[in-house]
Motif scaffolding. Structure first.
Motif, short mmCIF file in Angstrom:
data_model
loop_
_atom_site.label_atom_id
_atom_site.label_comp_id
_atom_site.label_asym_id
_atom_site.label_seq_id
_atom_site.Cartn_x
_atom_site.Cartn_y
_atom_site.Cartn_z
N PHE A 42 53.92 21.49 95.62
CA PHE A 42 55.07 22.37 95.52
C PHE A 42 55.13 23.02 94.14
O PHE A 42 55.25 24.24 94.01
N TYR A 43 55.02 22.21 93.09
CA TYR A 43 55.09 22.75 91.73
C TYR A 43 53.82 23.49 91.33
O TYR A 43 53.87 24.46 90.59
N ARG A 44 52.66 23.04 91.85
CA ARG A 44 51.40 23.72 91.54
C ARG A 44 51.45 25.17 92.04
O ARG A 44 50.92 26.08 91.41
N LYS A 45 52.13 25.38 93.15
CA LYS A 45 52.25 26.72 93.72
C LYS A 45 53.38 27.53 93.08
O LYS A 45 53.59 28.68 93.42
N GLY A 46 54.12 26.93 92.18
CA GLY A 46 55.17 27.66 91.47
C GLY A 46 56.55 27.46 92.03
O GLY A 46 57.46 28.23 91.73
N GLY A 47 56.74 26.42 92.84
CA GLY A 47 58.07 26.15 93.39
C GLY A 47 58.41 27.09 94.53
O GLY A 47 57.53 27.72 95.12
N GLN A 48 59.67 27.18 94.84
CA GLN A 48 60.14 28.05 95.91
C GLN A 48 60.97 29.18 95.30
O GLN A 48 62.00 28.92 94.68
N PRO A 49 60.53 30.41 95.45
CA PRO A 49 61.27 31.54 94.86
C PRO A 49 62.73 31.57 95.32
O PRO A 49 63.03 31.27 96.47
N GLY A 50 63.60 31.87 94.40
CA GLY A 50 65.02 31.97 94.73
C GLY A 50 65.86 31.99 93.47
O GLY A 50 65.34 31.80 92.35
N PRO A 51 67.16 32.18 93.61
CA PRO A 51 68.03 32.29 92.43
C PRO A 51 68.16 30.99 91.63
O PRO A 51 68.50 31.03 90.46
N GLN A 52 67.87 29.86 92.25
CA GLN A 52 68.00 28.59 91.54
C GLN A 52 66.71 28.14 90.85
O GLN A 52 66.70 27.14 90.15
N LEU A 53 65.63 28.88 91.03
CA LEU A 53 64.35 28.50 90.43
C LEU A 53 64.37 28.75 88.93
O LEU A 53 64.64 29.87 88.49
N ASP A 54 64.10 27.73 88.16
CA ASP A 54 64.05 27.84 86.70
C ASP A 54 62.90 28.77 86.32
O ASP A 54 61.80 28.66 86.86
N SER A 55 63.14 29.65 85.39
CA SER A 55 62.12 30.62 84.97
C SER A 55 60.90 29.95 84.34
O SER A 55 59.85 30.57 84.22
N ARG A 56 61.03 28.69 83.93
CA ARG A 56 59.90 27.99 83.32
C ARG A 56 58.94 27.41 84.36
O ARG A 56 57.86 26.95 84.01
N ILE A 57 59.32 27.44 85.64
CA ILE A 57 58.44 26.96 86.70
C ILE A 57 57.46 28.08 87.03
O ILE A 57 57.85 29.19 87.36
#
Length: 67
Positions: free
Chosen positions: A15-30
């Motif tokens: 999940f994190y290797r792919k950059g998480g899940q795009p959305g308003p709650q996603l931290d910009s550092r991910i």
């Protein structure tokens, strides 16, 4: 993860290797990152297993005053 959406550490890493899940709650550092198979295999051995047991948090107390 804390919400139990993943059953294994491998699923969390993916999940994190792919950059998480795009959305308003996603931290910009991910951000997506590269993790080769040997490094991925070594990671669980490098992490103390007691951190994943769910025990120990009961003794944590809030600080007397927050900054």
């Amino acid at each position: 993860m804390h919400d139990r959406r993943f059953a294994t550490l491998d699923e969390v890493l993916e999940f994190y290797r792919k950059g998480g899940q795009p959305g308003p709650q996603l931290d910009s550092r991910i951000a997506p990152f590269f993790l080769d198979a040997p490094a991925k295999a070594d990671l669980p051995r490098a992490l103390p297993s007691s951190r994943f047991s769910g025990e120990g948090w009961q003794q944590i107390q809030a600080p007397p005053r927050l900054p």
